[in-house]
Design an enzyme around this catalytic site. Structure first.
Site, PDB file in Angstrom:
ATOM      1  N   ASN A 150       0.396  -1.162   0.097  1.00 40.10           N
ATOM      2  CA  ASN A 150       0.053   0.531   0.246  1.00 40.10           C
ATOM      3  C   ASN A 150       0.793   1.673   0.038  1.00 40.10           C
ATOM      4  O   ASN A 150       0.526   2.274  -0.678  1.00 40.10           O
ATOM      5  CB  ASN A 150      -0.790   0.134   1.108  1.00 40.10           C
ATOM      6  CG  ASN A 150      -0.182  -0.727   2.489  1.00 40.10           C
ATOM      7  OD1 ASN A 150       0.244  -1.734   2.317  1.00 40.10           O
ATOM      8  ND2 ASN A 150      -0.511   0.566   3.412  1.00 40.10           N
ATOM      9  N   GLN A 178      -4.651  -2.983  -1.891  1.00 37.09           N
ATOM     10  CA  GLN A 178      -4.641  -2.546  -3.384  1.00 37.09           C
ATOM     11  C   GLN A 178      -4.184  -2.830  -4.645  1.00 37.09           C
ATOM     12  O   GLN A 178      -4.351  -2.063  -5.491  1.00 37.09           O
ATOM     13  CB  GLN A 178      -3.030  -2.178  -2.497  1.00 37.09           C
ATOM     14  CG  GLN A 178      -2.855  -1.183  -1.688  1.00 37.09           C
ATOM     15  CD  GLN A 178      -4.360  -0.005  -1.755  1.00 37.09           C
ATOM     16  OE1 GLN A 178      -4.591   0.821  -2.482  1.00 37.09           O
ATOM     17  NE2 GLN A 178      -3.848   0.244  -0.325  1.00 37.09           N
ATOM     18  N   SER A 198     -10.884  -4.836  -0.194  1.00 35.33           N
ATOM     19  CA  SER A 198     -11.668  -3.607   0.357  1.00 35.33           C
ATOM     20  C   SER A 198     -12.520  -3.151  -0.161  1.00 35.33           C
ATOM     21  O   SER A 198     -11.566  -2.666  -1.814  1.00 35.33           O
ATOM     22  CB  SER A 198     -10.625  -2.986   0.800  1.00 35.33           C
ATOM     23  OG  SER A 198     -11.198  -1.893   1.595  1.00 35.33           O
ATOM     24  N   HIS A 200     -13.494   0.481  -0.477  1.00 35.19           N
ATOM     25  CA  HIS A 200     -13.194   1.601  -0.572  1.00 35.19           C
ATOM     26  C   HIS A 200     -11.889   2.192  -1.770  1.00 35.19           C
ATOM     27  O   HIS A 200     -11.576   3.158  -1.638  1.00 35.19           O
ATOM     28  CB  HIS A 200     -13.442   2.446   0.534  1.00 35.19           C
ATOM     29  CG  HIS A 200     -12.286   2.191   1.279  1.00 35.19           C
ATOM     30  ND1 HIS A 200     -11.039   2.981   2.125  1.00 35.19           N
ATOM     31  CD2 HIS A 200     -12.290   1.196   2.702  1.00 35.19           C
ATOM     32  CE1 HIS A 200     -10.341   2.815   2.266  1.00 35.19           C
ATOM     33  NE2 HIS A 200     -11.590   1.624   2.985  1.00 35.19           N
ATOM     34  N   THR A 236     -26.981  -9.678   8.908  1.00 41.22           N
ATOM     35  CA  THR A 236     -27.825  -9.890   7.991  1.00 41.22           C
ATOM     36  C   THR A 236     -26.874  -8.829   7.351  1.00 41.22           C
ATOM     37  O   THR A 236     -26.457  -8.127   7.084  1.00 41.22           O
ATOM     38  CB  THR A 236     -28.994  -8.534   8.622  1.00 41.22           C
ATOM     39  OG1 THR A 236     -29.773  -9.163   9.803  1.00 41.22           O
ATOM     40  CG2 THR A 236     -29.574  -8.431   7.470  1.00 41.22           C
ATOM     41  N   CYS A 324      -3.372   4.702   8.507  1.00 39.33           N
ATOM     42  CA  CYS A 324      -3.463   4.824   8.713  1.00 39.33           C
ATOM     43  C   CYS A 324      -2.401   4.573  10.043  1.00 39.33           C
ATOM     44  O   CYS A 324      -2.774   4.058  11.503  1.00 39.33           O
ATOM     45  CB  CYS A 324      -3.621   2.857   9.886  1.00 39.33           C
ATOM     46  SG  CYS A 324      -4.445   2.265   8.202  1.00 39.33           S
TER      47      CYS A 324
HETATM   48  N1  PLP Z   1      -5.308  -3.846   3.724  1.00 35.91           N
HETATM   49  C1  PLP Z   1      -4.187  -2.800   2.744  1.00 35.91           C
HETATM   50  C2  PLP Z   1      -2.778  -3.795   1.839  1.00 35.91           C
HETATM   51  C3  PLP Z   1      -4.538  -1.899   2.943  1.00 35.91           C
HETATM   52  O1  PLP Z   1      -4.282  -0.753   2.355  1.00 35.91           O
HETATM   53  C4  PLP Z   1      -5.699  -1.501   3.701  1.00 35.91           C
HETATM   54  C5  PLP Z   1      -6.342  -0.040   3.935  1.00 35.91           C
HETATM   55  O2  PLP Z   1      -5.133   1.031   3.736  1.00 35.91           O
HETATM   56  C6  PLP Z   1      -5.934  -2.885   3.926  1.00 35.91           C
HETATM   57  C7  PLP Z   1      -5.608  -4.110   3.980  1.00 35.91           C
HETATM   58  C8  PLP Z   1      -7.401  -2.523   5.676  1.00 35.91           C
HETATM   59  O3  PLP Z   1      -8.490  -2.282   4.484  1.00 35.91           O
HETATM   60  P1  PLP Z   1      -9.909  -1.648   5.202  1.00 35.91           P
HETATM   61  O4  PLP Z   1      -9.493  -0.349   5.432  1.00 35.91           O
HETATM   62  O5  PLP Z   1     -11.165  -1.848   4.173  1.00 35.91           O
HETATM   63  O6  PLP Z   1      -9.850  -2.502   6.558  1.00 35.91           O
END
Ligand code: PLP
Length: 393
Positions: A150, A178, A198, A200, A236, A324
């Site tokens: 990422n 990613q 994911s 988003h 659900t 994060c």
């Molecule tokens: N794994 C990777 C490589 C990510 O870049 C991210 C989010 O930045 C995640 C996991 C976590 O995904 P989510 O934000 O949907 O929990």
């Protein structure tokens, strides 16, 4: 001032097609997919369609697709569910550069007494495959290696690692959060047992994820409850978000070739111009296969948080790495693992492109960035000088 969003590895804008498809499932078709009347049936049909759309993106069967709440949940479930289902095996193998959704799971398992091997990377971000392969024993329950990083966008040889695991009868999981939409998947004939996505990160909303689970593998669900998702992920169904995820998957698949070309050429232009215009810039992972959209650069003597704040004042959204990590002042574990030299490591910048970026966006950033880097370099140098003078007193 034009706003430019270049943080698409943190999250993406919801595509209008995705939002429009979701809306009826809030106020009109709001039924529970398990209910036995019309708005329940239509919700059930919508979930079925979304599952098929995601399966088409992944190149797998619809009943191998499980909807979760996010990438983090899928990652946690992949690892912990594999250990629960195979209690006679306790060893976990992963890498030093995983997202915390895997890295912190591995660390917490280690604290609980599970043996964990963290395989290292080199300065280009390439994985030490020999060590990974030698680490596999008959005690290994699962190997988890991210498809693409990422922060740097460096891509790992997932098929090769997966095949090695398969030949040794070890479960293999990849965090493809990613990679989804940026790399073509065909899971049907692949040695990947478990895979996380994911929503988003590919123009669906935040709060929806996918766990792919190959049919017949030994894995136990973490949650117990109703019979949704074949009882593998009870609760659900989040119908509007599932619908959005399906449309986003279909969009990603139908626009793949065109977007890959457009985004990678913008990224390559951005990088080559930065190298021309800014001295002492070091592109992270330049000698490795990388995602087409990710540009990670370290500027010698610059200061990452100061660059991000200054860019923000010019209307440019960027980051220094993982979204994060931004609360902590620590240097990224990924850059540490890559042994990026000290004078570069604190001047890191990630510019990640997405479907809505234009050449104009890139030119805007190219106009601003040299000034931003220069100002933060000077400020940092002045500060270092003042500290040195203070010490001499
Ligand atoms: N794994 C990777 C490589 C990510 O870049 C991210 C989010 O930045 C995640 C996991 C976590 O995904 P989510 O934000 O949907 O929990």
């Amino acid at each position: 001032m034009k706003n430019v969003y270049l943080d698409n590895n943190a999250t993406t804008r919801v595509a209008p097609e995705v939002r429009d498809a979701m809306l009826p499932y809030f106020n009109e078709q709001y039924g529970n997919p398990s209910s036995l009347y019309d708005i329940g049936y239509s919700a059930k049909d919508a979930v079925k369609k979304a599952r098929e759309q995601v399966a088409a993106l992944l190149g797998c069967e619809p009943d191998e697709v499980f909807f979760t709440s996010c990438g983090t949940e899928s990652d946690n479930a992949a690892i912990i569910g594999s250990l629960w289902a195979n209690p006679h095996k306790r060893h976990v193998i992963t890498t030093t550069v995983e997202h915390h959704a895997i890295g912190y799971v591995a660390e917490s398992l280690e604290k609980k007494g599970f043996p964990v091997t963290f395989v290292e990377v080199d300065q280009d971000g390439k994985l030490d495959l020999d060590t990974l392969k030698k680490s596999i024993t008959d005690q290994t329950a699962i190997v988890s290696v991210m498809w693409a990083n990422n922060e740097t966008g460096v891509i790992f040889p997932i098929e090769e690692i997966g095949q090695y695991c398969r030949d040794r009868g070890v479960l293999f999981h990849t965090d493809a959060v990613q990679a989804a939409g940026k790399i073509k998947f065909n899971l049907k004939d692949s040695p990947i047992d478990l895979l996380s996505i994911s929503g988003h990160k590919l123009n669906a909303p935040k709060g929806i994820g996918i766990l792919y689970k190959k049919k017949g593998i030994s894995w136990e669900p973490l949650m117990k409850g109703g019979q949704q998702e074949q009882s593998q992920r009870p609760g659900t169904e989040n119908v509007p978000y599932i619908v959005g995820m399906g449309v986003a998957a279909e969009l990603a698949l139908s626009t793949f070739a065109e977007e890959y070309k457009q985004i990678s050429s913008l990224r390559d232009y951005l990088e080559s111009e930065i190298e021309k215009r800014i001295p002492d810039a070091r592109i992270t992972g330049k000698n490795s296969p990388r995602l087409p959209n990710t540009c990670h650069i370290c500027f010698k003597g610059a200061k990452d948080d100061a660059m991000i704040h200054l860019l923000n004042t010019y209307g440019v959204a960027a980051s220094s790495g993982s979204a994060c990590n931004t609360e902590s002042d620590d240097v990224s574990h990924v850059l540490r693992a890559m042994k990026i030299p000290e004078e570069y490591i604190r001047g890191s910048l990630r510019l990640s492109l997405g479907r809505y970026n234009t050449r104009e966006d890139i030119d805007t950033v190219l106009d601003i960035l040299p000034k931003v880097v220069e100002r933060t370099r000077k400020a940092k140098a002045r500060r270092a000088e003042a500290i040195a003078q203070d010490k001499d007193k």
